[in-house]
Motif scaffolding. Structure first.
Motif, short mmCIF file in Angstrom:
data_model
loop_
_atom_site.label_atom_id
_atom_site.label_comp_id
_atom_site.label_asym_id
_atom_site.label_seq_id
_atom_site.Cartn_x
_atom_site.Cartn_y
_atom_site.Cartn_z
N GLU A 38 -8.39 -8.46 -2.34
CA GLU A 38 -9.71 -8.02 -2.77
C GLU A 38 -9.59 -6.98 -3.88
O GLU A 38 -10.35 -7.00 -4.88
CB GLU A 38 -10.48 -7.43 -1.58
CG GLU A 38 -11.89 -6.92 -1.92
CD GLU A 38 -12.79 -7.99 -2.50
OE1 GLU A 38 -13.67 -7.63 -3.33
OE2 GLU A 38 -12.62 -9.18 -2.17
N ASN A 39 -8.63 -6.08 -3.75
CA ASN A 39 -8.39 -5.06 -4.77
C ASN A 39 -8.01 -5.69 -6.10
O ASN A 39 -8.47 -5.27 -7.17
CB ASN A 39 -7.29 -4.11 -4.27
CG ASN A 39 -7.50 -2.69 -4.72
OD1 ASN A 39 -7.47 -2.41 -5.91
ND2 ASN A 39 -7.69 -1.78 -3.78
N GLU A 47 -7.10 -6.86 1.96
CA GLU A 47 -7.56 -5.76 1.11
C GLU A 47 -6.81 -5.72 -0.22
O GLU A 47 -7.40 -5.38 -1.25
CB GLU A 47 -7.40 -4.42 1.85
CG GLU A 47 -8.42 -4.22 2.96
CD GLU A 47 -8.22 -2.92 3.71
OE1 GLU A 47 -7.18 -2.24 3.50
OE2 GLU A 47 -9.10 -2.56 4.50
N ILE A 48 -5.52 -6.07 -0.22
CA ILE A 48 -4.78 -6.14 -1.48
C ILE A 48 -5.38 -7.22 -2.38
O ILE A 48 -5.64 -6.98 -3.57
CB ILE A 48 -3.28 -6.43 -1.23
CG1 ILE A 48 -2.58 -5.15 -0.75
CG2 ILE A 48 -2.60 -6.97 -2.49
CD1 ILE A 48 -1.09 -5.29 -0.48
N TYR A 73 -0.96 -5.04 -14.07
CA TYR A 73 -2.28 -4.46 -14.33
C TYR A 73 -2.29 -3.77 -15.70
O TYR A 73 -3.21 -3.96 -16.50
CB TYR A 73 -2.66 -3.47 -13.23
CG TYR A 73 -3.98 -2.78 -13.48
CD1 TYR A 73 -5.17 -3.51 -13.51
CD2 TYR A 73 -4.03 -1.40 -13.71
CE1 TYR A 73 -6.38 -2.88 -13.75
CE2 TYR A 73 -5.25 -0.77 -13.95
CZ TYR A 73 -6.42 -1.52 -13.97
OH TYR A 73 -7.62 -0.89 -14.22
N LYS A 115 -3.31 3.81 -1.47
CA LYS A 115 -3.58 3.29 -2.80
C LYS A 115 -2.71 2.06 -3.02
O LYS A 115 -1.57 2.01 -2.56
CB LYS A 115 -3.26 4.33 -3.88
CG LYS A 115 -4.29 5.45 -3.98
CD LYS A 115 -4.12 6.21 -5.29
CE LYS A 115 -5.30 7.14 -5.56
NZ LYS A 115 -5.33 8.29 -4.67
N LEU A 116 -3.27 1.09 -3.74
CA LEU A 116 -2.53 -0.11 -4.06
C LEU A 116 -1.28 0.25 -4.84
O LEU A 116 -1.33 1.06 -5.77
CB LEU A 116 -3.42 -1.03 -4.90
CG LEU A 116 -2.94 -2.44 -5.11
CD1 LEU A 116 -2.78 -3.15 -3.77
CD2 LEU A 116 -3.93 -3.19 -5.99
N TRP A 124 0.84 -1.20 0.00
CA TRP A 124 0.00 0.00 0.00
C TRP A 124 0.88 1.25 0.00
O TRP A 124 1.75 1.38 0.85
CB TRP A 124 -0.91 0.02 1.23
CG TRP A 124 -2.02 -0.99 1.18
CD1 TRP A 124 -2.09 -2.16 1.89
CD2 TRP A 124 -3.20 -0.92 0.39
NE1 TRP A 124 -3.24 -2.82 1.57
CE2 TRP A 124 -3.95 -2.08 0.65
CE3 TRP A 124 -3.69 0.02 -0.53
CZ2 TRP A 124 -5.17 -2.34 0.03
CZ3 TRP A 124 -4.92 -0.24 -1.14
CH2 TRP A 124 -5.65 -1.41 -0.87
N ARG A 139 -8.83 -8.67 -7.09
CA ARG A 139 -10.04 -9.31 -7.63
C ARG A 139 -10.93 -8.29 -8.33
O ARG A 139 -11.45 -8.53 -9.42
CB ARG A 139 -10.81 -10.02 -6.51
CG ARG A 139 -10.26 -11.39 -6.14
CD ARG A 139 -11.20 -12.16 -5.26
NE ARG A 139 -11.29 -11.60 -3.92
CZ ARG A 139 -10.47 -11.91 -2.92
NH1 ARG A 139 -9.49 -12.78 -3.11
NH2 ARG A 139 -10.62 -11.36 -1.73
N GLU A 140 -11.10 -7.13 -7.69
CA GLU A 140 -11.95 -6.08 -8.28
C GLU A 140 -11.39 -5.60 -9.61
O GLU A 140 -12.14 -5.21 -10.51
CB GLU A 140 -12.06 -4.90 -7.30
CG GLU A 140 -12.93 -5.18 -6.10
CD GLU A 140 -12.89 -4.06 -5.07
OE1 GLU A 140 -12.17 -3.05 -5.30
OE2 GLU A 140 -13.56 -4.19 -4.03
N LYS A 141 -10.06 -5.62 -9.75
CA LYS A 141 -9.42 -5.17 -10.99
C LYS A 141 -9.27 -6.32 -12.00
O LYS A 141 -8.67 -6.14 -13.06
CB LYS A 141 -8.04 -4.57 -10.69
CG LYS A 141 -8.10 -3.20 -10.02
CD LYS A 141 -6.72 -2.68 -9.72
CE LYS A 141 -6.68 -1.18 -9.49
NZ LYS A 141 -7.72 -0.61 -8.67
#
Length: 295
Positions: free
Chosen positions: A57-58, A54-55, A31, A21-22, A13, A60-62
């Motif tokens: 999960e982030n 949280e990383i 990415y 922010k990641l 982070w 996965r969302e991306k």
């Protein structure tokens, strides 16, 4: 070969003035490669903690594919402060998860399917992750189309001459900025020589396919044996420069893997990096005007 493109090293982070922010060059690289339609992976480690969850999960969302191990160390964080020009200064915490990336059977299997990998010096500051990166590079397929990209990424005092020399020997594409080149020149005894001549020396000494030199507002160069590509840096309204270099590397790699010329790849990399500078954070979504250039 499945032509997987890997960003390997730190996942963390970036704690910026406006919030966290990641971050981490490998995640940024993977990415942005995926935005150009290639099959990418992030390889790293996170802690068994809230920040690590949280990383994941982030990612996965991306829709960002990863091979991330959970290890008994805290998830990495970096305090980032921006100067008046939006240029970041970093305070990188030590003894964290990405210092302890284990080499597993699954990771070896991934290495054997990897066509291009991007790695840096920061994730090699600890022996565990350094040896994992070395084993991964050794397990990759041999051949003229395999790319091993060393995006040197010098941070604080987290590098040694030995680590740099070893990485130069293991890569076939070196990416370095003008400030890093001055540092490397002092360490390796090339002082008082023109920047371009230093690049030619490194290209020849380590038998590189390419050497990419970025010089901020003064443009960028791609050296290949017997040829130089130069592209001026576009003038843009800078939000911040976090992740701009990673997006350059990603766009360049994607273009080369899709069969574009060095000049075409270089131009796309410059334009991609310029776009990222106009956005906050390291992972903005690219406009179709960029993505379409490789479709």
């Amino acid at each position: 070969m499945n032509d997987i493109i890997v960003g390997m090293g730190e996942a963390l982070w970036d704690v910026l003035p406006e919030g966290k922010k990641l971050g981490g060059a490998p995640a940024n690289f993977a990415y942005h490669v995926s935005q150009f339609g290639l099959n990418s992976r992030v390889v790293s480690a996170v802690g068994q903690d809230k920040l690590g969850a949280e990383i994941l999960e982030n990612f996965r969302e991306k829709n960002l594919n990863c091979m991330i191990e959970s290890v008994p160390y805290p998830t990495g964080t970096v305090q980032v402060e921006l100067d008046a020009e939006g240029v970041p200064c970093y305070d990188i915490k030590e003894g964290v998860a990405w210092d302890n990336i284990p080499y597993t059977k699954a990771l070896e299997g991934l290495a054997r399917q990897t066509r291009a990998v991007c790695f840096g010096s920061l994730a090699q500051r600890s022996i565990v992750s350094r040896e994992t990166i070395h084993q991964f590079l050794d397990a990759m397929p041999e051949g003229p189309d395999t790319l091993k990209i060393f995006d040197i990424n010098l941070r604080q005092s987290f590098y040694t001459k030995e680590i740099l020399c070893d990485s130069f020997s293991r890569c076939n594409i070196l990416k370095i900025n003008d400030e890093e080149l001055v540092t490397v020149s002092r360490m390796f005894g090339y002082p008082g020589i023109d920047l371009k001549d230093k690049c030619w020396i490194l290209l020849a000494k380590y038998n590189l396919k390419m050497l990419i030199l970025t010089c901020g507002v003064n443009g960028s160069y791609v050296f290949t044996p017997g040829h130089i590509s130069f592209v001026e840096t576009p003038k843009v309204e800078v939000a911040d420069t976090v992740g701009a270099g990673d997006s350059f590397t990603a766009a360049f790699t994607a273009a080369i893997l899709k069969g574009r010329s060095v000049e075409e790849a270089h131009r796309l990399a410059v334009d991609t990096s310029a776009f990222v500078c106009t956005q906050q954070g390291a992972m903005p979504v690219f406009p179709e005007t960029l993505i379409g250039r490789l479709s």
